[in-house]
Design a protein around this motif. Structure first.
Motif, mmCIF file in Angstrom:
data_model
loop_
_atom_site.group_PDB
_atom_site.id
_atom_site.type_symbol
_atom_site.label_atom_id
_atom_site.label_comp_id
_atom_site.label_asym_id
_atom_site.label_seq_id
_atom_site.Cartn_x
_atom_site.Cartn_y
_atom_site.Cartn_z
ATOM 1 N N LEU A 60 0.793 -1.228 0.000
ATOM 2 C CA LEU A 60 0.000 0.000 0.000
ATOM 3 C C LEU A 60 0.827 1.281 0.000
ATOM 4 C CD1 LEU A 60 -2.746 -1.052 2.579
ATOM 5 C CD2 LEU A 60 -2.998 -0.875 0.097
ATOM 6 N N GLU A 105 -1.818 7.017 5.133
ATOM 7 C CA GLU A 105 -2.738 6.877 4.015
ATOM 8 C C GLU A 105 -2.092 6.027 2.923
ATOM 9 O OE1 GLU A 105 -5.461 9.804 1.259
ATOM 10 O OE2 GLU A 105 -3.348 10.324 1.544
ATOM 11 N N ASP A 107 -0.766 4.773 -0.545
ATOM 12 C CA ASP A 107 -0.349 5.459 -1.763
ATOM 13 C C ASP A 107 -0.929 4.799 -3.011
ATOM 14 O OD1 ASP A 107 1.472 7.477 -0.659
ATOM 15 O OD2 ASP A 107 2.694 5.764 -0.065
ATOM 16 N N ARG A 108 -1.282 3.537 -2.898
ATOM 17 C CA ARG A 108 -1.748 2.793 -4.070
ATOM 18 C C ARG A 108 -2.865 1.825 -3.670
ATOM 19 N NH1 ARG A 108 3.688 0.957 -3.204
ATOM 20 N NH2 ARG A 108 4.346 2.196 -4.992
ATOM 21 N N GLU A 109 -3.503 1.256 -4.688
ATOM 22 C CA GLU A 109 -4.574 0.262 -4.510
ATOM 23 C C GLU A 109 -5.710 0.780 -3.620
ATOM 24 O OE1 GLU A 109 -3.624 -3.993 -4.812
ATOM 25 O OE2 GLU A 109 -1.625 -3.468 -4.056
ATOM 26 N N TRP A 110 -6.105 2.024 -3.860
ATOM 27 C CA TRP A 110 -7.171 2.611 -3.050
ATOM 28 C C TRP A 110 -8.469 1.808 -3.120
ATOM 29 C CZ3 TRP A 110 -7.337 8.709 -3.369
ATOM 30 C CH2 TRP A 110 -6.229 9.215 -2.694
ATOM 31 N N GLU A 111 -8.877 1.441 -4.314
ATOM 32 C CA GLU A 111 -10.151 0.736 -4.446
ATOM 33 C C GLU A 111 -10.110 -0.614 -3.724
ATOM 34 O OE1 GLU A 111 -12.886 1.862 -5.406
ATOM 35 O OE2 GLU A 111 -12.591 3.424 -6.916
ATOM 36 N N VAL A 114 -10.274 0.045 0.001
ATOM 37 C CA VAL A 114 -11.637 0.350 0.432
ATOM 38 C C VAL A 114 -12.468 -0.935 0.533
ATOM 39 C CG1 VAL A 114 -13.799 1.431 -0.291
ATOM 40 C CG2 VAL A 114 -11.666 2.727 -0.365
ATOM 41 N N SER A 172 -8.841 11.719 -1.439
ATOM 42 C CA SER A 172 -8.114 11.072 -0.349
ATOM 43 C C SER A 172 -8.712 9.690 -0.129
ATOM 44 C CB SER A 172 -8.213 11.890 0.948
ATOM 45 O OG SER A 172 -9.543 11.894 1.441
ATOM 46 N N ALA A 173 -7.943 8.820 0.486
ATOM 47 C CA ALA A 173 -8.442 7.487 0.797
ATOM 48 C C ALA A 173 -9.608 7.566 1.774
ATOM 49 C CB ALA A 173 -7.318 6.626 1.368
#
Length: 300
Positions: A60, A105, A107-111, A114, A172-173
């Motif tokens: 992440l 927070e 930096d990557r793979e937000w979806e 979530v 933002s995440a």
């Protein structure tokens, strides 16, 4: 398709929870006065808590954008501060269990992140999620701090007069989490504490107190805030000392007080967001505080 549960590891001994509230804050996005970081840090430091789930930060985080601290001693490396993004269980002052999701927070793979949080939210049957952070506003520290609420459902927002209309802002995440969970029918509430813009880069415990008081009203959780209030009083005393020693600062704060009072009276509904040419900007005020502190250090 990637499995979101691969992003975290559950603890071996999970707590017994009944419709808990989940509080969350991620370091790295806008958080004026460090309101969110101080608030959740205070809750975890002031109560017994245990890890419920740990996230895979290697997937992440971008370490090169936020390099973790390492310790070098004489001729060798002796320590490494590994970043942690985890879900904790804690108990409030009345004995009510709740959850805290805290850490940097992603930096990557937000979806996918979530979706991972969503699986945890539904696994533990979370009743409500709440987040808080600080936003810089043209308000003086001598007036009550305001809060802008936002939520996944209109009925969750207390009656308020918002200074914002429809705007486009960097994502933002935390905001994406509210959006996606809201779409699934979950109750998510956010509290954006209005922090004086000249104090936005400093630690301002008063903002954390204001945010936690709002969370308490919205969730029913009872938080021990005496230590945080004491820190807020000390910070305010330091600020007042700086202002008394500087005519320039005193004049600027007095002007902001007049501007705020006009806003509160309804005669200037745009003043908290505007930067009138007769008033110094937040950066200018912050620079004045920094110069004052530097002069004090030189005198010691």
């Amino acid at each position: 398709m990637f499995d979101p549960t691969d992003l975290y590891e559950l603890a071996a001994d999970l707590p017994e929870l009944t419709d808990p509230v989940l509080l969350y804050h991620f370091d790295g996005f806008v958080d004026a006065g460090n309101a969110g970081r101080l608030a959740l840090g205070h809750l975890l430091a002031g109560s017994e808590h245990r890890v419920v789930a740990t996230f895979d930060v290697d997937r992440l985080l971008d370490y090169r954008s936020r390099r973790p601290t390492m310790v070098f001693d004489t001729d060798r490396w002796v320590g490494y501060e590994s970043p942690e993004l985890a879900l904790y269980s804690a108990t409030d002052a009345a004995g009510t269990p709740y959850l805290v999701l805290n850490g940097p927070e992603p930096d990557r793979e937000w979806e996918l992140f979530v979706k991972a949080v969503t699986t945890l939210t539904e696994r533990f049957e979370v009743s409500r999620l709440a987040t808080l952070h600080g936003i810089p506003m043209g308000v003086p520290h001598t007036r009550p701090l305001g809060i802008t609420m936002h939520a996944s459902k209109p009925e969750l927002v207390e009656e308020q007069t918002s200074s914002f209309g429809r705007v486009h802002v960097p994502g933002s995440a935390a905001a994406l989490l509210e959006l996606r969970l809201g779409a699934r029918g979950h109750d998510v509430v956010g509290y954006a504490v209005h922090v004086p813009h000249y104090l936005s880069q400093a630690e301002y415990p008063h903002a954390a107190v204001t945010g936690l008081e709002a969370v308490s009203r919205g969730t029913g959780l009872v938080f021990p805030l005496d230590e945080l209030r004491t820190a807020a009083e000390r910070t305010t005393a330091d600020i007042e000392e700086q202002i008394r020693a500087s005519t320039e600062l005193s004049t600027a704060i007095a002007g902001m007080e007049q501007q705020y009072d006009a806003f509160a009276a309804g005669s200037d509904r745009e003043s908290l967001l505007a930067e009138p040419s007769s008033m110094p900007t937040g950066e200018e005020l912050a620079a004045q505080f920094e110069r004052f502190l530097a002069e004090r250090d030189d005198e010691v």
